[in-house]
Enzyme design. Structure first.
Site, PDB file in Angstrom:
ATOM      1  N   CYS A 322     110.618 128.554  -9.235  1.00  0.00           N
ATOM      2  CA  CYS A 322     111.052 128.883  -7.877  1.00  0.00           C
ATOM      3  C   CYS A 322     109.902 129.229  -6.933  1.00  0.00           C
ATOM      4  CB  CYS A 322     112.058 130.023  -7.867  1.00  0.00           C
ATOM      5  SG  CYS A 322     113.067 130.142  -9.328  1.00  0.00           S
ATOM      6  N   ARG A 351     108.087 131.422 -21.457  1.00  0.00           N
ATOM      7  CA  ARG A 351     108.676 132.756 -21.581  1.00  0.00           C
ATOM      8  C   ARG A 351     108.430 133.295 -22.973  1.00  0.00           C
ATOM      9  NH1 ARG A 351     114.339 131.757 -18.229  1.00  0.00           N
ATOM     10  NH2 ARG A 351     113.273 130.757 -16.483  1.00  0.00           N
ATOM     11  N   GLN A 369     112.291 122.569 -17.452  1.00  0.00           N
ATOM     12  CA  GLN A 369     113.602 122.562 -16.813  1.00  0.00           C
ATOM     13  C   GLN A 369     113.723 121.335 -15.921  1.00  0.00           C
ATOM     14  OE1 GLN A 369     112.950 126.383 -14.805  1.00  0.00           O
ATOM     15  NE2 GLN A 369     114.652 127.209 -15.999  1.00  0.00           N
ATOM     16  N   ASP A 371     114.628 121.092 -13.011  1.00  0.00           N
ATOM     17  CA  ASP A 371     114.876 122.138 -12.030  1.00  0.00           C
ATOM     18  C   ASP A 371     114.924 121.581 -10.620  1.00  0.00           C
ATOM     19  OD1 ASP A 371     115.291 124.713 -11.326  1.00  0.00           O
ATOM     20  OD2 ASP A 371     113.268 125.420 -11.720  1.00  0.00           O
ATOM     21  N   HIS A 373     115.383 123.245  -6.338  1.00  0.00           N
ATOM     22  CA  HIS A 373     115.739 124.313  -5.415  1.00  0.00           C
ATOM     23  C   HIS A 373     116.132 123.707  -4.096  1.00  0.00           C
ATOM     24  CE1 HIS A 373     113.321 126.291  -8.507  1.00  0.00           C
ATOM     25  NE2 HIS A 373     114.255 127.201  -8.387  1.00  0.00           N
ATOM     26  N   LYS A 456     127.166 132.331  -9.367  1.00  0.00           N
ATOM     27  CA  LYS A 456     126.717 131.103 -10.032  1.00  0.00           C
ATOM     28  C   LYS A 456     127.865 130.378 -10.733  1.00  0.00           C
ATOM     29  CE  LYS A 456     125.604 133.436 -14.348  1.00  0.00           C
ATOM     30  NZ  LYS A 456     124.674 133.561 -15.466  1.00  0.00           N
ATOM     31  N   HIS A 502     119.599 127.363  -6.811  1.00  0.00           N
ATOM     32  CA  HIS A 502     118.870 126.892  -8.007  1.00  0.00           C
ATOM     33  C   HIS A 502     119.850 126.056  -8.804  1.00  0.00           C
ATOM     34  CE1 HIS A 502     116.098 130.530  -7.828  1.00  0.00           C
ATOM     35  NE2 HIS A 502     117.146 130.957  -7.164  1.00  0.00           N
TER      36      HIS A 502
END
Length: 628
Positions: A322, A351, A369, A371, A373, A456, A502
């Site tokens: 992000c 992580r 990911q 991913d 945004h 979410k 997200h």
RNA sequence: GCUCUUGUAGCUCAGGGGUAGAGCACUUCCUUGGUAAGGAAGAGGUCACGGGUUCAAAUCCCGUCAAGAGCUCCA
């Protein structure tokens, strides 16, 4: 903090709603305890509830139970079942119960010199106004609210599964008990079916198939939870990425690339450092700072403190994408006319999962990911969410994962932990709800399940053997736009704060491919198969003919190999089957003469002969349409 | 991170105080075959790593690393 199932004390109402099977399993847990108690009279029992696929009983005693003991315990259980003792409920006063516990009489067949320590503790947890009951089967008395089946004779189909340790009351600060797991069913047929399903799951394990098909490797020298994608696995991942990329294009996304690290300050702004320090790789201090500190003889502890307080600058492996995407957004001025801005990246994040949490590809320390945004106006939230949901739906549909449920995570009305004003939340929740409705799938609203920064939607996919996996997720975020001070100029010529969304349809490539391996049991649809066709010449004489077919297919972009081994077709077929290759093309004298190939499909078997061109068209079509 | 179990050839595993075994895979040779294993020979290991006990350790003990199961955790 919501109660975990473990800590949650069932109300009497909930207990009365226990299904017949749960009752049976709970009773079987008592049978287990009775048996253990006869073999090891010093055993102290804690809790023994039914769980998803069976039951367990927590026990503390001198002897360490191992699976070698199972036979002996099951033998003793058999006797208890055969005695067909009735389960009798007896209501006692708190004082009487305490008296029994002190004499070691609870969860035992006789009084004992040591008190039933865990039962005393459990007794104290029972609310004042609740009735206290003892369940007896034969001489075995246990503090228990029930309910139970009628007699031990009902518990005929059971099996002890495993023994592991568990923290008392699920609290890591408490001592660990031995937890004996078992499963039980109404009859032996159902038990056998269950055991078969477990065996099936074992055969599908992505770690096993990953090795068999050479998909990925985890190497001690590289590190725990760090996936090395081997060529075969990389083909699958690349195909999935191409697939997603195609749809990103259609949905008006911009794809970006960002580095794997960022300054600590970036994560101070985002709020991830040092708040989540425990679940991140340690920071990387700047070279100069390191030198000065080591010259000063600064200890590691001091260094770490200085990093946290911001006295020393450094970098961090990114735990999410992000902030980088936000900085791309912020590098331009935005008018409402530009919105929504949709930035997508197959972004790798790191992580620090606890070592005991790691497993195969589904729980790792570095993962990528799929991913994205989205930066949009309040008014656009609903439509953008619908777009995200659409994408998830396409993804799951293409892969034949039709069995999923949708969770809409809303805020807990009683909590104040949420950022952003409640009007915005109302609108966002309503937008999510409406978007979810357009899915045409049932969804469950779960208050309290929202992240602190926004509501979410999660997709929980059920695989072929009934296990659930949380994969795709779409989250609305009011927090980061605030923290980073994101802005756009509205039609009113004033600055406004955009909303961020997200989303990740796969979740992560690693977890998704892991789940896919198990979903397909390694039999990937043709478009995903690392090797789509294997040509099997009947003998050496037909290798040249095989090479010609090979070239034809390869030119069309088909992933094909020729098995030139000095083996009979039977053996070649066997190997190709084990490699789960969708198509085998057999070439011998007949085929060479007629310019045909004999087709064998891994599931459908012998499909007869066909001209090479016809087969080529067919498979190219199959791949292009990404059919299952 | 905690508890227990495990770590032997590329893979699956047997063995276990006296210098290492099988099957598959691999290499070579024979065989030239029709829809799930043709035959023979050969090569391949510091028994996870470090320490200890012992005349002798892959084997027993301790530690480390890693894997598995469960617990705790997953922004």
């Amino acid at each position: 903090m919501p109660d975990s199932t473990e800590n949650h004390r069932k109300t009497l109402d909930e207990r009365n709603q226990m299904s017949d099977l749960e009752r049976l399993r709970h009773s079987t847990a008592h049978v287990l305890a009775t048996a253990i108690c006869r073999i090891w009279p010093d055993a102290q029992f804690a809790a023994g509830p039914p769980v998803e696929n069976g039951f367990y009983y927590d026990v503390d005693m001198e002897h360490r139970i191992s699976s070698d003991d199972f036979e002996k315990i099951e033998e003793e259980m058999k006797k208890v079942v055969k005695e067909n003792q009735p389960f009798e409920r007896m209501v006692v006063s708190r004082g009487e119960a305490m008296e029994m516990a002190k004499k070691g009489r609870l969860a035992a067949e006789t009084e004992r010199s040591t008190p039933s320590q865990f039962k005393i503790d459990l007794l104290n947890d029972i609310p004042e106004d609740e009735e206290i009951s003892i369940f007896k089967n034969g001489d075995f008395w246990d503090l228990c609210a029930g309910p139970h089946v009628g007699r031990t004779g009902n518990c005929k189909a059971y099996k002890l599964m495993s023994v592991a340790s568990a923290f008392y009351k699920g609290d890591a600060a408490n001592p660990q008990l031995q937890r004996v797991y078992g499963t039980a069913f109404k009859n032996k047929t159902e038990l056998a079916e269950h055991l078969e399903r477990l065996e099936e799951a074992k055969q599908r394990d992505h770690r096993k198939i990953g090795k068999e098909l050479d998909l990925f490797h985890i190497d001690e020298a590289v590190g725990q939870g760090l996936i090395l994608w081997k060529p075969n696995g990389s083909v699958i991942r690349q195909e999935l990425q191409n697939f997603i990329s195609e749809h990103l294009e259609r949905q008006g996304y911009s794809q970006v690339f960002t580095p794997h690290i960022g300054k600590l300050d970036l994560y101070r702004t985002s709020g991830h450092f040092p708040y989540y320090a425990d679940s991140q790789f340690p920071p990387i201090p700047e070279r100069e700072a390191m030198k000065v500190l080591s010259d000063e003889g600064c200890s590691c502890g001091e260094l770490s403190n200085k990093l946290e307080s911001g006295e020393v600058a450094g970098f961090m492996l990114k735990p999410m994408n992000c902030p980088h995407h936000i900085k791309i957004f912020q590098s331009n001025h935005h008018s409402y006319r530009d919105l929504p801005v949709r930035l997508a990246e197959f972004g790798t994040v790191y992580r620090w999962e606890q070592s005991g949490e790691l497993g195969g590809m589904t729980r790792v320390r570095g993962f990528t990911q799929d991913d994205a945004h989205l930066f949009c106006t309040e008014d656009q939230v609903k439509e953008e969410i619908m777009g995200c949901l659409e994408l998830v739906k396409i993804v799951l549909g293409t892969l034949g994962m039709d069995d999923y449920r949708v969770r809409v995570g809303l805020r807990d009305p009683d909590s104040t932990k949420y950022v952003g004003d409640s009007e915005k939340w109302d609108r966002a929740e309503q937008a999510l709800r409406e978007a979810a409705t357009t899915l045409g799938t049932d969804f469950a609203e779960e208050p309290g399940e929202a992240a602190f920064y926004g509501p979410k939607i999660d997709f929980v996919v059920k695989d072929v053997i009934g296990r659930e996996w949380q994969l795709g997720t779409v989250q609305v975020d009011y927090n980061l736009p605030e923290r980073f001070g994101l802005e756009y100029v509205g039609a009113d010529n004033a600055t406004h704060r955009p909303v961020m969304i997200h989303r990740a349809p796969f979740g992560s490539m690693e977890r998704f491919v892991g789940v896919l391996i198990e979903h397909f049991a390694g039999k990937f649809p043709t478009w995903l198969s690392p090797e789509q066709v294997r040509i099997l010449p009947i003998s050496e004489k037909f290798v040249d003919a095989a090479d010609v077919v090979y070239e034809t297919l390869r030119k069309e972009g088909i992933r094909v190999k020729v098995d030139k081994a000095d083996e009979k077709v039977g053996a070649k077929i066997r190997l190709a089957q084990l490699d789960r290759i969708p198509y085998m093309l057999i070439i011998g004298a007949k085929e060479q003469e007629s310019n045909q190939v004999s087709i064998r499909h891994r599931d459908r078997g012998d499909e007869g002969a066909m001209p090479v061109d016809e087969f080529t068209n067919r498979i190219v079509d199959e791949v292009r349409s990404r059919s299952l």
